[in-house]
Design an enzyme around this catalytic site. Structure first.
Site, mmCIF file in Angstrom:
data_model
loop_
_atom_site.group_PDB
_atom_site.id
_atom_site.type_symbol
_atom_site.label_atom_id
_atom_site.label_comp_id
_atom_site.label_asym_id
_atom_site.label_seq_id
_atom_site.Cartn_x
_atom_site.Cartn_y
_atom_site.Cartn_z
ATOM 1 N N ASP A 3 0.868 -1.160 0.000
ATOM 2 C CA ASP A 3 0.000 0.000 0.000
ATOM 3 C C ASP A 3 0.918 1.227 0.000
ATOM 4 O O ASP A 3 2.124 1.110 0.252
ATOM 5 C CB ASP A 3 -0.878 -0.030 1.256
ATOM 6 C CG ASP A 3 -1.733 1.197 1.407
ATOM 7 O OD1 ASP A 3 -2.287 1.671 0.400
ATOM 8 O OD2 ASP A 3 -1.842 1.695 2.540
ATOM 9 N N ASP A 5 -0.304 4.966 1.065
ATOM 10 C CA ASP A 5 -0.621 5.878 2.167
ATOM 11 C C ASP A 5 -0.614 5.166 3.510
ATOM 12 O O ASP A 5 -1.317 4.176 3.704
ATOM 13 C CB ASP A 5 -2.002 6.507 1.937
ATOM 14 C CG ASP A 5 -2.021 7.390 0.705
ATOM 15 O OD1 ASP A 5 -1.305 8.395 0.696
ATOM 16 O OD2 ASP A 5 -2.747 7.058 -0.256
ATOM 17 N N SER A 101 -2.838 1.205 -4.451
ATOM 18 C CA SER A 101 -3.081 2.376 -3.615
ATOM 19 C C SER A 101 -4.432 3.007 -3.906
ATOM 20 O O SER A 101 -4.919 2.986 -5.032
ATOM 21 C CB SER A 101 -1.978 3.415 -3.858
ATOM 22 O OG SER A 101 -2.268 4.623 -3.186
ATOM 23 N N LYS A 134 -10.896 0.130 -1.858
ATOM 24 C CA LYS A 134 -10.808 -0.699 -0.655
ATOM 25 C C LYS A 134 -11.974 -0.338 0.265
ATOM 26 O O LYS A 134 -12.383 0.819 0.308
ATOM 27 C CB LYS A 134 -9.477 -0.430 0.047
ATOM 28 C CG LYS A 134 -8.254 -0.712 -0.831
ATOM 29 C CD LYS A 134 -6.959 -0.287 -0.151
ATOM 30 C CE LYS A 134 -5.758 -0.512 -1.067
ATOM 31 N NZ LYS A 134 -4.491 -0.088 -0.441
ATOM 32 N N ASP A 159 -1.731 -0.997 6.338
ATOM 33 C CA ASP A 159 -1.832 -0.342 7.645
ATOM 34 C C ASP A 159 -3.265 -0.108 8.092
ATOM 35 O O ASP A 159 -3.547 -0.131 9.284
ATOM 36 C CB ASP A 159 -1.101 1.002 7.615
ATOM 37 C CG ASP A 159 -1.800 2.014 6.720
ATOM 38 O OD1 ASP A 159 -2.159 3.099 7.222
ATOM 39 O OD2 ASP A 159 -1.998 1.732 5.532
#
Length: 211
Positions: A3, A5, A101, A134, A159
């Protein structure tokens, strides 16, 4: 699969600052759960959501305004996570890397170029380029397709709650590196096979370990 960010770039505080100010400037009302809801959404999804908060612009205008401000911030300085560049370059020497992303393509390219990491990724996907953002698996599945690999043979590094759910739904093994300011929900974190304190702990040996 990385990912961007919150994993490679400490961008969530910047996203929150820019979007919160944009909402206030254009007549909307930021809600207590807004930031957590936005994490992982595609550009189209978060622009529509900000519009629903009362922002007096169309979703397309919201997206352009926010992304332009983010790009300007990144051109001044990209807030890389500790160990991001070193970890990506180290892993690139022995494994094939992809990236999925929720950032728009423009920002992905700005960040990777500024960090000198563009050549390290064999495939990069923005959720602008797939049907759903997502926590849907679309971005990760598309990244695996572009790499020509079975998603079940991939390891995703995430994260956020929505990111962890996305990678897990794609059938990938998931490693969590939680952001200290924006920790994932317990149920999402439970989807990770490993939880690491930082990127320095991410090794090629760990990527090959099933648990």
């Amino acid at each position: 699969m990385f990912d961007l960010d919150g994993v490679l770039v400490d961008s969530e505080p910047v996203w929150e600052e820019v979007r919160r100010a944009f909402v206030a400037e254009h007549g909307g009302t930021w809600q207590p759960d807004t930031q957590s809801r936005l994490m992982g959404m595609s550009t189209q999804e978060w622009a529509a959501y900000l519009h629903s908060l009362g922002v007096s612009l169309s979703p397309d205008e919201i997206a352009r305004g926010v992304v332009d401000q983010m790009a300007a911030r990144y051109r001044d300085e990209v807030p890389l996570m500790p160990g991001a560049v070193k970890t990506v370059r180290r892993l690139h020497e022995s494994v094939t890397l992809g990236l999925a992303s929720s950032s728009p393509r423009t920002l992905i390219d700005v960040v990777l170029e500024a960090a000198g990491l563009t050549a390290c990724f064999a495939a990069t996907v923005s959720t602008e380029e797939v049907e759903r953002g997502k926590p849907a698996p679309d971005g990760y599945l598309e990244a695996a397709r572009r790499l020509g690999v079975d998603p079940r043979k991939c390891v995703a590094v995430e994260d956020s709650s929505n990111g962890l759910r996305s990678a897990h739904a794609a059938g990938m093994r998931v490693i969590a590196v939680p952001h200290p300011r924006y920790p994932p929900a317990p149920d999402a974190l439970a989807l990770a096979g490993r939880v690491l304190p930082d990127l320095d702990a991410l090794t090629t040996e760990l990527l090959g370990s099933p648990s």
